[in-house]
Write a protein that holds these residues in place. Structure first.
Motif, PDB file in Angstrom:
ATOM      1  N   TYR A  80       0.956  -1.206   0.014  1.00 49.93           N
ATOM      2  CA  TYR A  80       0.007  -0.026  -0.114  1.00 49.93           C
ATOM      3  C   TYR A  80       0.923   1.165   0.064  1.00 49.93           C
ATOM      4  CZ  TYR A  80      -3.413  -3.591   1.281  1.00 49.93           C
ATOM      5  OH  TYR A  80      -4.092  -4.835   1.210  1.00 49.93           O
ATOM      6  N   CYS A  81       1.926   1.089   0.739  1.00 50.10           N
ATOM      7  CA  CYS A  81       2.707   2.524   0.698  1.00 50.10           C
ATOM      8  C   CYS A  81       4.244   2.369   0.285  1.00 50.10           C
ATOM      9  CB  CYS A  81       2.911   3.103   2.125  1.00 50.10           C
ATOM     10  SG  CYS A  81       3.688   1.953   3.475  1.00 50.10           S
ATOM     11  N   GLY A  82       4.663   1.107   0.134  1.00 52.24           N
ATOM     12  CA  GLY A  82       5.805   0.706  -0.480  1.00 52.24           C
ATOM     13  C   GLY A  82       7.214   0.562   0.681  1.00 52.24           C
ATOM     14  N   ALA A  83       6.718   0.983   1.925  1.00 55.60           N
ATOM     15  CA  ALA A  83       7.807   0.830   2.982  1.00 55.60           C
ATOM     16  C   ALA A  83       8.292  -0.742   3.172  1.00 55.60           C
ATOM     17  CB  ALA A  83       7.305   1.290   4.385  1.00 55.60           C
ATOM     18  N   LEU A  84       9.557  -0.884   3.299  1.00 53.24           N
ATOM     19  CA  LEU A  84      10.195  -2.064   3.504  1.00 53.24           C
ATOM     20  C   LEU A  84       9.634  -2.782   4.624  1.00 53.24           C
ATOM     21  CD1 LEU A  84      13.715  -1.802   2.040  1.00 53.24           C
ATOM     22  CD2 LEU A  84      11.571  -2.770   0.775  1.00 53.24           C
ATOM     23  N   LEU A  88       8.102 -11.136   6.790  1.00 54.23           N
ATOM     24  CA  LEU A  88       7.879 -11.343   5.577  1.00 54.23           C
ATOM     25  C   LEU A  88       6.207 -12.083   5.474  1.00 54.23           C
ATOM     26  CD1 LEU A  88      10.886 -13.290   4.200  1.00 54.23           C
ATOM     27  CD2 LEU A  88      10.228 -10.897   3.820  1.00 54.23           C
ATOM     28  N   ARG A  89       5.813 -12.226   6.483  1.00 53.88           N
ATOM     29  CA  ARG A  89       4.157 -12.685   6.793  1.00 53.88           C
ATOM     30  C   ARG A  89       3.444 -11.363   6.725  1.00 53.88           C
ATOM     31  NH1 ARG A  89       4.756 -17.509  11.421  1.00 53.88           N
ATOM     32  NH2 ARG A  89       6.266 -18.755  10.306  1.00 53.88           N
ATOM     33  N   ARG A  90       3.741 -10.315   7.057  1.00 52.63           N
ATOM     34  CA  ARG A  90       2.741  -9.227   7.307  1.00 52.63           C
ATOM     35  C   ARG A  90       2.361  -8.839   5.869  1.00 52.63           C
ATOM     36  NH1 ARG A  90       3.969  -4.684  11.878  1.00 52.63           N
ATOM     37  NH2 ARG A  90       1.567  -4.672  11.286  1.00 52.63           N
ATOM     38  N   LYS A  91       0.828  -8.419   5.979  1.00 54.44           N
ATOM     39  CA  LYS A  91       0.202  -8.067   4.494  1.00 54.44           C
ATOM     40  C   LYS A  91       0.046  -6.472   4.365  1.00 54.44           C
ATOM     41  CE  LYS A  91      -1.286 -12.243   4.215  1.00 54.44           C
ATOM     42  NZ  LYS A  91      -0.762 -13.116   3.278  1.00 54.44           N
ATOM     43  N   GLN A  92       0.519  -5.958   5.462  1.00 54.92           N
ATOM     44  CA  GLN A  92       0.739  -4.308   5.460  1.00 54.92           C
ATOM     45  C   GLN A  92       1.658  -3.927   6.641  1.00 54.92           C
ATOM     46  OE1 GLN A  92      -0.533  -2.696   8.194  1.00 54.92           O
ATOM     47  NE2 GLN A  92      -1.898  -4.524   8.892  1.00 54.92           N
ATOM     48  N   CYS A  93       2.347  -2.729   6.550  1.00 53.58           N
ATOM     49  CA  CYS A  93       3.084  -2.250   7.294  1.00 53.58           C
ATOM     50  C   CYS A  93       2.869  -1.959   8.672  1.00 53.58           C
ATOM     51  CB  CYS A  93       4.036  -1.031   6.743  1.00 53.58           C
ATOM     52  SG  CYS A  93       3.142   0.433   6.441  1.00 53.58           S
ATOM     53  N   GLY A  94       1.713  -1.822   8.941  1.00 52.65           N
ATOM     54  CA  GLY A  94       1.107  -1.439  10.386  1.00 52.65           C
ATOM     55  C   GLY A  94       0.721   0.208  10.462  1.00 52.65           C
ATOM     56  N   ALA A  95       1.125   0.837   9.536  1.00 52.29           N
ATOM     57  CA  ALA A  95       0.672   2.448   9.335  1.00 52.29           C
ATOM     58  C   ALA A  95      -0.899   2.378   9.547  1.00 52.29           C
ATOM     59  CB  ALA A  95       1.122   3.194   8.237  1.00 52.29           C
ATOM     60  N   ALA A  97      -2.997   4.322   7.687  1.00 50.17           N
ATOM     61  CA  ALA A  97      -3.515   4.347   6.564  1.00 50.17           C
ATOM     62  C   ALA A  97      -3.543   2.899   5.649  1.00 50.17           C
ATOM     63  CB  ALA A  97      -2.852   5.290   5.574  1.00 50.17           C
ATOM     64  N   CYS A  98      -2.456   2.411   5.886  1.00 52.34           N
ATOM     65  CA  CYS A  98      -2.310   0.944   5.319  1.00 52.34           C
ATOM     66  C   CYS A  98      -3.093  -0.082   5.958  1.00 52.34           C
ATOM     67  CB  CYS A  98      -0.943   0.550   5.223  1.00 52.34           C
ATOM     68  SG  CYS A  98       0.349   1.542   4.242  1.00 52.34           S
ATOM     69  N   GLN A  99      -3.454   0.117   7.151  1.00 52.15           N
ATOM     70  CA  GLN A  99      -4.396  -0.730   7.871  1.00 52.15           C
ATOM     71  C   GLN A  99      -5.935  -0.559   7.473  1.00 52.15           C
ATOM     72  OE1 GLN A  99      -3.994  -0.439  12.118  1.00 52.15           O
ATOM     73  NE2 GLN A  99      -2.122  -1.196  12.315  1.00 52.15           N
ATOM     74  N   ARG A 100      -6.231   0.709   7.222  1.00 56.46           N
ATOM     75  CA  ARG A 100      -7.455   0.980   6.809  1.00 56.46           C
ATOM     76  C   ARG A 100      -7.657   0.428   5.237  1.00 56.46           C
ATOM     77  NH1 ARG A 100      -6.782   6.018   9.391  1.00 56.46           N
ATOM     78  NH2 ARG A 100      -5.846   6.947   7.450  1.00 56.46           N
ATOM     79  N   ALA A 104     -10.309  -2.401   4.167  1.00 53.54           N
ATOM     80  CA  ALA A 104     -11.391  -2.289   2.814  1.00 53.54           C
ATOM     81  C   ALA A 104     -11.228  -3.179   1.749  1.00 53.54           C
ATOM     82  CB  ALA A 104     -11.152  -0.843   2.300  1.00 53.54           C
ATOM     83  N   GLU A 105     -10.027  -3.435   1.747  1.00 56.52           N
ATOM     84  CA  GLU A 105      -9.714  -4.725   0.526  1.00 56.52           C
ATOM     85  C   GLU A 105     -10.408  -5.863   1.081  1.00 56.52           C
ATOM     86  OE1 GLU A 105      -5.723  -6.794  -1.642  1.00 56.52           O
ATOM     87  OE2 GLU A 105      -5.478  -5.096  -0.360  1.00 56.52           O
ATOM     88  N   ARG A 106     -10.156  -6.158   2.149  1.00 55.43           N
ATOM     89  CA  ARG A 106     -10.800  -7.399   2.665  1.00 55.43           C
ATOM     90  C   ARG A 106     -12.425  -7.642   2.605  1.00 55.43           C
ATOM     91  NH1 ARG A 106      -8.494  -9.409   8.402  1.00 55.43           N
ATOM     92  NH2 ARG A 106      -9.828 -11.048   7.884  1.00 55.43           N
ATOM     93  N   MET A 107     -12.941  -6.400   3.067  1.00 52.99           N
ATOM     94  CA  MET A 107     -14.248  -6.175   2.778  1.00 52.99           C
ATOM     95  C   MET A 107     -14.827  -6.112   1.258  1.00 52.99           C
ATOM     96  SD  MET A 107     -17.147  -5.983   4.118  1.00 52.99           S
ATOM     97  CE  MET A 107     -16.722  -5.665   5.775  1.00 52.99           C
ATOM     98  N   ARG A 108     -14.099  -5.682   0.731  1.00 56.41           N
ATOM     99  CA  ARG A 108     -14.599  -5.787  -0.857  1.00 56.41           C
ATOM    100  C   ARG A 108     -14.405  -7.247  -1.439  1.00 56.41           C
ATOM    101  NH1 ARG A 108     -11.718  -0.698  -1.420  1.00 56.41           N
ATOM    102  NH2 ARG A 108      -9.640  -1.920  -1.874  1.00 56.41           N
ATOM    103  N   SER A 109     -13.367  -7.889  -0.972  1.00 56.52           N
ATOM    104  CA  SER A 109     -13.190  -9.170  -1.597  1.00 56.52           C
ATOM    105  C   SER A 109     -14.385 -10.006  -0.855  1.00 56.52           C
ATOM    106  CB  SER A 109     -11.799  -9.609  -0.976  1.00 56.52           C
ATOM    107  OG  SER A 109     -11.635 -11.051  -1.385  1.00 56.52           O
ATOM    108  N   TRP A 110     -14.529  -9.980   0.236  1.00 53.25           N
ATOM    109  CA  TRP A 110     -15.587 -10.783   1.071  1.00 53.25           C
ATOM    110  C   TRP A 110     -17.114 -10.237   0.332  1.00 53.25           C
ATOM    111  CZ3 TRP A 110     -20.396  -9.500   3.365  1.00 53.25           C
ATOM    112  CH2 TRP A 110     -20.949 -10.553   3.907  1.00 53.25           C
ATOM    113  N   GLN A 111     -17.257  -9.063  -0.279  1.00 53.29           N
ATOM    114  CA  GLN A 111     -18.436  -8.857  -0.766  1.00 53.29           C
ATOM    115  C   GLN A 111     -18.518  -9.397  -2.320  1.00 53.29           C
ATOM    116  OE1 GLN A 111     -21.322  -7.331   0.065  1.00 53.29           O
ATOM    117  NE2 GLN A 111     -21.076  -6.015   1.892  1.00 53.29           N
ATOM    118  N   GLN A 112     -17.410  -9.690  -2.742  1.00 54.41           N
ATOM    119  CA  GLN A 112     -17.368 -10.029  -4.031  1.00 54.41           C
ATOM    120  C   GLN A 112     -17.630 -11.492  -4.384  1.00 54.41           C
ATOM    121  OE1 GLN A 112     -17.125  -7.894  -6.827  1.00 54.41           O
ATOM    122  NE2 GLN A 112     -17.386  -9.912  -8.193  1.00 54.41           N
TER     123      GLN A 112
END
Length: 230
Positions: A80-84, A88-95, A97-100, A104-112
């Protein structure tokens, strides 16, 4: 009459030995500490314990070597933000904005997935008629505006949709007249200046928008167009 001193056979070397005078306890199995250690070593090798211990020691040594050389660990960028990220198991860096964005991506995937399984978007059943829902929507907007101490003007969502020709003012694409929330393409009323930021509930401050575009905008003041709802 003195009792005869019992003799024992060592399990490691097979030699016969006697217990030291004055000692008590269970019958000894080894004649010396060296034979006891040799017997333990043979038992651990037969059960695979020594090999597992060696593997653990090698793994610990490799981990310590990696920690001792900073910058050499494998890293991957946050999607989401490109931070290293070192983990390696993390899905996002923890910021925040990245958590939100991840939520949102998980909710859209579930709705789909729900739509693919059931043929329609997940909705809450309503017992009220269309007219009652429209009236409830008007009352809900008025209540939100009054809570924010904003100016209130009477109008219906349909009048705003017709005024804007059923076109989303955020992405510029058409809005389905029969689509209902939570479908991202459903119609909704967007406050150009949000009520939480001092905006007014009047015709000049509202516009038609897709349900998905309106949700992505949140309580921000849109300065650029957003991506069209799918």
């Amino acid at each position: 009459m003195n009792k005869a001193t019992p003799a024992f056979t060592c399990l490691a070397c097979g030699e016969t030995f006697t217990r030291k005078p004055g000692t008590r306890g269970p019958a000894p199995k080894h004649c010396s500490k060296a034979c006891k250690a040799a017997s333990r070593k043979a038992r651990e090798e037969a059960n695979g314990i020594r090999e597992r211990n060696k593997a653990k020691q090698r793994a610990r040594a490799q981990a310590e070597a990696k920690r001792a050389t900073p910058g050499k660990q494998p890293q991957k960028p946050c999607p989401y933000c490109g931070a290293l990220m070192d983990n390696l198991r993390r899905k996002q860096c923890g910021a925040d904005a990245c958590q939100r964005a991840r939520a949102a991506e998980r909710m859209r995937s579930w709705q789909q997935q729900y739509k693919e399984q059931h043929g329609h978007w997940q909705t809450r059943p309503y017992d009220k008629s269309d007219k009652a829902r429209k009236q409830a929507s008007v009352r809900r907007h008025r209540r939100r505006a009054l809570e924010a101490q904003a100016f209130v003007e009477d109008f219906t969502p349909e009048s705003i949709y017709e005024r804007d020709s059923w076109t989303c003012h955020l992405c510029g694409q058409g809005i389905g007249k029969t689509t209902k929330a939570p479908d991202p393409g459903a119609p909704s009323i967007d406050h150009i200046v949000p009520l939480s930021r001092g905006g007014k509930h009047e015709r000049s401050n509202v516009a038609a928008a897709h349900f998905g575009c309106n949700a992505r905008k949140g309580n921000r003041i849109a300065s650029v167009q957003v991506v069209a709802a799918n």
